[in-house]
Design an enzyme around this catalytic site. Structure first.
Site, PDB file in Angstrom:
ATOM      1  N   ASN A 103       4.075   4.559 -44.954  1.00  0.00           N
ATOM      2  CA  ASN A 103       2.787   3.629 -44.973  1.00  0.00           C
ATOM      3  C   ASN A 103       1.636   4.272 -44.893  1.00  0.00           C
ATOM      4  OD1 ASN A 103       4.792   1.714 -44.713  1.00  0.00           O
ATOM      5  ND2 ASN A 103       4.671   1.357 -42.725  1.00  0.00           N
ATOM      6  N   HIS A 122       2.874   9.492 -47.966  1.00  0.00           N
ATOM      7  CA  HIS A 122       2.016   8.793 -48.795  1.00  0.00           C
ATOM      8  C   HIS A 122       0.470   8.661 -48.865  1.00  0.00           C
ATOM      9  CE1 HIS A 122       6.217   6.336 -50.440  1.00  0.00           C
ATOM     10  NE2 HIS A 122       5.975   8.069 -50.592  1.00  0.00           N
ATOM     11  N   CYS A 133     -13.155  18.969 -55.537  1.00  0.00           N
ATOM     12  CA  CYS A 133     -13.107  19.986 -54.370  1.00  0.00           C
ATOM     13  C   CYS A 133     -12.440  19.674 -53.119  1.00  0.00           C
ATOM     14  CB  CYS A 133     -14.653  20.346 -53.992  1.00  0.00           C
ATOM     15  SG  CYS A 133     -15.082  18.623 -52.777  1.00  0.00           S
ATOM     16  N   GLY A 195      12.221  -0.612 -40.945  1.00  0.00           N
ATOM     17  CA  GLY A 195      11.368  -1.291 -42.019  1.00  0.00           C
ATOM     18  C   GLY A 195      11.125  -0.528 -43.467  1.00  0.00           C
ATOM     19  N   SER A 196      12.285   0.133 -43.802  1.00  0.00           N
ATOM     20  CA  SER A 196      12.404   0.750 -45.078  1.00  0.00           C
ATOM     21  C   SER A 196      13.519   0.329 -45.828  1.00  0.00           C
ATOM     22  CB  SER A 196      12.237   2.157 -45.041  1.00  0.00           C
ATOM     23  OG  SER A 196      12.247   2.666 -46.447  1.00  0.00           O
ATOM     24  N   ASN A 221      16.159  -2.909 -40.049  1.00  0.00           N
ATOM     25  CA  ASN A 221      15.724  -3.361 -41.057  1.00  0.00           C
ATOM     26  C   ASN A 221      16.153  -4.828 -41.508  1.00  0.00           C
ATOM     27  OD1 ASN A 221      13.908  -2.569 -43.556  1.00  0.00           O
ATOM     28  ND2 ASN A 221      15.547  -3.152 -44.900  1.00  0.00           N
ATOM     29  N   ALA A 239      11.628  -6.104 -37.207  1.00  0.00           N
ATOM     30  CA  ALA A 239      11.258  -5.107 -36.104  1.00  0.00           C
ATOM     31  C   ALA A 239      10.683  -5.457 -34.939  1.00  0.00           C
ATOM     32  CB  ALA A 239      10.621  -4.022 -37.266  1.00  0.00           C
TER      33      ALA A 239
HETATM   34  P1  NAD Z   1       9.623  -1.563 -49.512  1.00  0.00           P
HETATM   35  O1  NAD Z   1       8.762  -2.613 -49.714  1.00  0.00           O
HETATM   36  O2  NAD Z   1      10.515  -0.970 -50.646  1.00  0.00           O
HETATM   37  O3  NAD Z   1      10.814  -1.931 -48.408  1.00  0.00           O
HETATM   38  C1  NAD Z   1      10.388  -2.692 -47.012  1.00  0.00           C
HETATM   39  C2  NAD Z   1      11.575  -2.966 -46.232  1.00  0.00           C
HETATM   40  O4  NAD Z   1      11.433  -3.810 -45.085  1.00  0.00           O
HETATM   41  C3  NAD Z   1      12.388  -4.121 -47.052  1.00  0.00           C
HETATM   42  O5  NAD Z   1      14.143  -3.606 -47.314  1.00  0.00           O
HETATM   43  C4  NAD Z   1      12.573  -5.433 -46.257  1.00  0.00           C
HETATM   44  O6  NAD Z   1      13.609  -6.180 -46.181  1.00  0.00           O
HETATM   45  C5  NAD Z   1      12.152  -4.901 -44.919  1.00  0.00           C
HETATM   46  N1  NAD Z   1      11.270  -5.744 -43.854  1.00  0.00           N
HETATM   47  C6  NAD Z   1      10.314  -6.481 -44.521  1.00  0.00           C
HETATM   48  N2  NAD Z   1       9.859  -6.999 -43.170  1.00  0.00           N
HETATM   49  C7  NAD Z   1      10.326  -6.604 -42.224  1.00  0.00           C
HETATM   50  C8  NAD Z   1      10.359  -6.774 -40.897  1.00  0.00           C
HETATM   51  N3  NAD Z   1       9.645  -7.685 -40.185  1.00  0.00           N
HETATM   52  N4  NAD Z   1      11.142  -6.146 -40.023  1.00  0.00           N
HETATM   53  C9  NAD Z   1      12.104  -5.377 -40.561  1.00  0.00           C
HETATM   54  N5  NAD Z   1      12.221  -5.014 -41.865  1.00  0.00           N
HETATM   55  C10 NAD Z   1      11.541  -5.537 -42.792  1.00  0.00           C
HETATM   56  O7  NAD Z   1       9.052  -0.355 -48.566  1.00  0.00           O
HETATM   57  P2  NAD Z   1       9.144   1.050 -48.428  1.00  0.00           P
HETATM   58  O8  NAD Z   1      10.549   1.268 -48.191  1.00  0.00           O
HETATM   59  O9  NAD Z   1       8.152   1.478 -47.141  1.00  0.00           O
HETATM   60  O10 NAD Z   1       8.943   1.807 -49.550  1.00  0.00           O
HETATM   61  C11 NAD Z   1       7.839   1.389 -50.843  1.00  0.00           C
HETATM   62  C12 NAD Z   1       6.334   1.839 -50.697  1.00  0.00           C
HETATM   63  O11 NAD Z   1       5.636   0.928 -50.148  1.00  0.00           O
HETATM   64  C13 NAD Z   1       6.084   2.982 -49.934  1.00  0.00           C
HETATM   65  O12 NAD Z   1       5.670   4.278 -51.008  1.00  0.00           O
HETATM   66  C14 NAD Z   1       4.971   2.665 -49.198  1.00  0.00           C
HETATM   67  O13 NAD Z   1       3.997   3.610 -49.269  1.00  0.00           O
HETATM   68  C15 NAD Z   1       4.387   1.553 -49.926  1.00  0.00           C
HETATM   69  N6  NAD Z   1       3.588   0.572 -48.979  1.00  0.00           N
HETATM   70  C16 NAD Z   1       3.024   0.878 -47.929  1.00  0.00           C
HETATM   71  C17 NAD Z   1       2.331  -0.509 -47.181  1.00  0.00           C
HETATM   72  C18 NAD Z   1       1.875  -0.201 -45.855  1.00  0.00           C
HETATM   73  O14 NAD Z   1       1.106   0.912 -45.599  1.00  0.00           O
HETATM   74  N7  NAD Z   1       2.074  -0.986 -44.921  1.00  0.00           N
HETATM   75  C19 NAD Z   1       2.459  -1.697 -47.589  1.00  0.00           C
HETATM   76  C20 NAD Z   1       3.315  -1.736 -48.991  1.00  0.00           C
HETATM   77  C21 NAD Z   1       3.756  -0.841 -49.585  1.00  0.00           C
END
Ligand code: NAD
Length: 251
Positions: A103, A122, A133, A195-196, A221, A239
């Site tokens: 995140n 990320h 720079c 949450g991934s 998740n 979560a």
């Molecule tokens: P993803 O979007 O691929 O997956 C998110 C996962 O979280 C899903 O499997 C979903 O089912 C689950 N999920 C959603 N809500 C939930 C909850 N309340 N409790 C538990 N699980 C929940 O995201 P990822 O795996 O993090 O990878 C994708 C990319 O998204 C990363 O590169 C990241 O940098 C970027 N990203 C970051 C943010 C942030 O900083 N908050 C937001 C969007 C995307």
């Protein structure tokens, strides 16, 4: 589910060196959409607009970034939710080695986990970096400058292009952070994924490295992941609801 929550609490009690691996799903309950759920970011924006090539070559893309930031952006007002706070509790209990996060929203730090315990694979949207720079600046400071110059601010040091300090598509992950995250994953005794989707690589290798080095794996998740089969505990649900219940049971 109570049994699974109890099992995760026991696993945490038995562990001394926990690495928590988080993705966008931990922050959806803070109002930040994830990427892949229905209604997620990619159902509303074109990923092409978030490539490094587009950002560098298009004044319009850079202008859009500064305008979005001036309006507060997606992340500015977001607050940590109970899942972020539960992880901060793990830190206070002395059990957290580090958080490895995908995140860019700064919410683990806002929940009270020290900066040096959060490895951001990320990057982070609260900073900008100069492409020439490599100096970094706080985003709010530069947003103010953008308002002063009524457009796109450049690097105060060398006048280079300023880019959000988050990894855009087409950019490499920060090598030093990735190396450190790999090392820490290989040394933990429990890797707790929260949450991934575990489909974005190389970030998703971290729990694999932990398992290969002998650590236990636990996954919280909303939906299933490709590593569920290898986890000692796997809880499907929100979560922000599950993690406080787990931490209440941890002695
Ligand atoms: P993803 O979007 O691929 O997956 C998110 C996962 O979280 C899903 O499997 C979903 O089912 C689950 N999920 C959603 N809500 C939930 C909850 N309340 N409790 C538990 N699980 C929940 O995201 P990822 O795996 O993090 O990878 C994708 C990319 O998204 C990363 O590169 C990241 O940098 C970027 N990203 C970051 C943010 C942030 O900083 N908050 C937001 C969007 C995307």
């Amino acid at each position: 589910m109570t049994t699974e929550i109890e099992r995760l609490a026991r696993l945490i009690e038995e562990s001394e060196r926990i690495v928590v691996f988080t993705g966008a799903g931990i922050s959806t309950e803070s109002g930040i959409p994830d990427f892949r759920s229905p209604g997620g970011v990619w159902s509303r924006y074109d990923p092409e607009d978030f490539t490094i090539q587009r950002f560098v070559s298009s004044t319009a893309a850079r202008k859009a970034f500064w305008q979005m930031s001036a309006e507060g952006g997606l992340l500015a007002d977001a607050k940590p939710n109970p899942a972020h706070h539960a992880i901060a509790d793990l830190y206070r209990l002395g059990k957290l080695d580090c958080i490895i996060t995908q995140n860019i929203d700064n919410l683990h730090q806002k929940a009270g986990v020290p900066e040096d315990r959060v490895l951001e694979l990320h990057g982070n949207m609260r900073r900008v970096v100069c492409l020439t720079c490599r100096s970094r600046f706080p985003l709010p400071e530069m947003v103010q400058k953008a308002e002063e110059v009524a457009g796109i601010p450049d690097c105060p040091g060398c006048r280079g292009i300023l880019k959000p300090d988050a990894v855009l598509f087409g950019e490499a992950l920060p090598v030093v952070t990735l190396r450190e995250a790999t090392r820490r994953a290989q040394k933990c005794d429990l890797c707790l994924v929260i949450g991934s989707s575990l489909v974005v690589y190389p970030a998703a290798y971290m729990p694999v490295y932990a398992r290969e080095a002998g650590a236990s794996l636990a996954i919280v998740n909303l939906t299933s992941t490709p590593l569920d089969y290898d986890a000692s505990v796997c809880i499907q649900g929100k979560a922000g609801e599950i993690m406080p219940r787990v931490m209440e049971m941890v002695q």
